[in-house]
Design a protein around this motif. Sequence first.
Motif, mmCIF file in Angstrom:
data_model
loop_
_atom_site.group_PDB
_atom_site.id
_atom_site.type_symbol
_atom_site.label_atom_id
_atom_site.label_comp_id
_atom_site.label_asym_id
_atom_site.label_seq_id
_atom_site.Cartn_x
_atom_site.Cartn_y
_atom_site.Cartn_z
ATOM 1 N N LEU A 71 -13.071 8.582 14.103
ATOM 2 C CA LEU A 71 -11.793 8.552 14.821
ATOM 3 C C LEU A 71 -11.791 7.651 16.049
ATOM 4 O O LEU A 71 -10.741 7.359 16.596
ATOM 5 C CB LEU A 71 -11.417 9.974 15.288
ATOM 6 C CG LEU A 71 -11.158 11.014 14.211
ATOM 7 C CD1 LEU A 71 -10.994 12.387 14.846
ATOM 8 C CD2 LEU A 71 -9.953 10.643 13.370
ATOM 9 N N GLY A 72 -12.969 7.247 16.514
ATOM 10 C CA GLY A 72 -13.055 6.552 17.795
ATOM 11 C C GLY A 72 -13.141 7.579 18.911
ATOM 12 O O GLY A 72 -13.615 8.700 18.714
ATOM 13 N N ASP A 73 -12.665 7.222 20.096
ATOM 14 C CA ASP A 73 -12.720 8.121 21.247
ATOM 15 C C ASP A 73 -12.037 9.437 20.885
ATOM 16 O O ASP A 73 -10.896 9.451 20.431
ATOM 17 C CB ASP A 73 -12.039 7.453 22.444
ATOM 18 C CG ASP A 73 -12.248 8.192 23.743
ATOM 19 O OD1 ASP A 73 -13.111 9.104 23.794
ATOM 20 O OD2 ASP A 73 -11.552 7.863 24.713
ATOM 21 N N ALA A 74 -12.749 10.567 21.074
ATOM 22 C CA ALA A 74 -12.232 11.840 20.579
ATOM 23 C C ALA A 74 -12.703 12.996 21.452
ATOM 24 O O ALA A 74 -13.648 12.863 22.227
ATOM 25 C CB ALA A 74 -12.697 12.050 19.128
ATOM 26 N N LYS A 103 -6.134 10.510 9.948
ATOM 27 C CA LYS A 103 -5.819 9.687 11.115
ATOM 28 C C LYS A 103 -5.740 10.512 12.400
ATOM 29 O O LYS A 103 -6.002 10.007 13.478
ATOM 30 C CB LYS A 103 -4.488 8.963 10.905
ATOM 31 C CG LYS A 103 -4.547 7.905 9.839
ATOM 32 C CD LYS A 103 -3.207 7.216 9.690
ATOM 33 C CE LYS A 103 -3.287 6.193 8.578
ATOM 34 N NZ LYS A 103 -2.003 5.559 8.333
ATOM 35 N N MET A 104 -5.351 11.790 12.274
ATOM 36 C CA MET A 104 -5.085 12.602 13.463
ATOM 37 C C MET A 104 -6.158 13.656 13.765
ATOM 38 O O MET A 104 -6.097 14.295 14.813
ATOM 39 C CB MET A 104 -3.736 13.303 13.323
ATOM 40 C CG MET A 104 -2.570 12.325 13.339
ATOM 41 S SD MET A 104 -2.543 11.258 14.804
ATOM 42 C CE MET A 104 -2.360 12.444 16.098
ATOM 43 N N GLN A 105 -7.113 13.852 12.864
ATOM 44 C CA GLN A 105 -8.161 14.827 13.149
ATOM 45 C C GLN A 105 -9.300 14.682 12.153
ATOM 46 O O GLN A 105 -9.139 14.100 11.083
ATOM 47 C CB GLN A 105 -7.627 16.257 13.114
ATOM 48 C CG GLN A 105 -7.233 16.744 11.734
ATOM 49 C CD GLN A 105 -6.711 18.170 11.769
ATOM 50 O OE1 GLN A 105 -6.208 18.631 12.773
ATOM 51 N NE2 GLN A 105 -6.817 18.871 10.652
ATOM 52 N N PRO A 132 -8.471 12.638 18.065
ATOM 53 C CA PRO A 132 -8.638 11.338 18.746
ATOM 54 C C PRO A 132 -7.882 11.278 20.068
ATOM 55 O O PRO A 132 -6.806 11.852 20.220
ATOM 56 C CB PRO A 132 -8.054 10.334 17.751
ATOM 57 C CG PRO A 132 -7.066 11.119 16.946
ATOM 58 C CD PRO A 132 -7.598 12.536 16.884
ATOM 59 N N VAL A 133 -8.467 10.593 21.026
ATOM 60 C CA VAL A 133 -7.818 10.327 22.320
ATOM 61 C C VAL A 133 -7.186 8.945 22.205
ATOM 62 O O VAL A 133 -7.883 7.964 21.963
ATOM 63 C CB VAL A 133 -8.840 10.347 23.473
ATOM 64 C CG1 VAL A 133 -8.177 9.965 24.795
ATOM 65 C CG2 VAL A 133 -9.500 11.708 23.581
ATOM 66 N N ARG A 134 -5.897 8.891 22.341
ATOM 67 C CA ARG A 134 -5.195 7.609 22.206
ATOM 68 C C ARG A 134 -4.762 7.130 23.602
ATOM 69 O O ARG A 134 -4.225 7.900 24.378
ATOM 70 C CB ARG A 134 -3.961 7.752 21.321
ATOM 71 C CG ARG A 134 -4.278 8.246 19.939
ATOM 72 C CD ARG A 134 -4.962 7.178 19.103
ATOM 73 N NE ARG A 134 -5.128 7.680 17.740
ATOM 74 C CZ ARG A 134 -6.243 7.544 17.051
ATOM 75 N NH1 ARG A 134 -7.288 6.946 17.575
ATOM 76 N NH2 ARG A 134 -6.317 8.007 15.835
ATOM 77 N N GLY A 135 -5.066 5.888 23.896
ATOM 78 C CA GLY A 135 -4.609 5.274 25.132
ATOM 79 C C GLY A 135 -5.357 5.738 26.361
ATOM 80 O O GLY A 135 -4.860 5.643 27.483
#
Length: 136
Positions: A71-74, A103-105, A132-135
């Motif tokens: 997910l990237g940063d999470a 995409k969301m978890q 995921p943490v977005r932005g």
Amino acid sequence: MPDMLETGRRILADQPFSALLGTELTRFDNQGAELRLALRNEHRQQHGFAHGGVVSYLADNALTFAGGSVLGDAVTLEMKINYIRPAVGQVLVARAEVVSAGKMQAVCRCDVFAVKDGEERLCAAAQGTIFPVRGG
């Protein structure tokens, strides 16, 4: 592309609590993650084995690294842990893997082992949902 393990180690080093405990990231790839913690007296409870909070922390962080691998940063959205036996030994090892990801978890699972005299014994099993943490 930067090496995932080195990137993960930089992320772990940026976590003051992980640095305080002395946690090491020994594996981080698209299959999951492994964290190790050499047990000190400060990590133990009154009976001499690792405090449940230390075991839970290690599982939580390993789950988040595993989810972050896809997910990237999470961050951890939720987690459940079963303590199986007292964590007695010199080292704790948490191994986490992704069970399912969108995409969301991501749903991940983790086994935590206590290592005593070179022998691993399962002391806890955990499962968590990683978000995921977005932005930033």
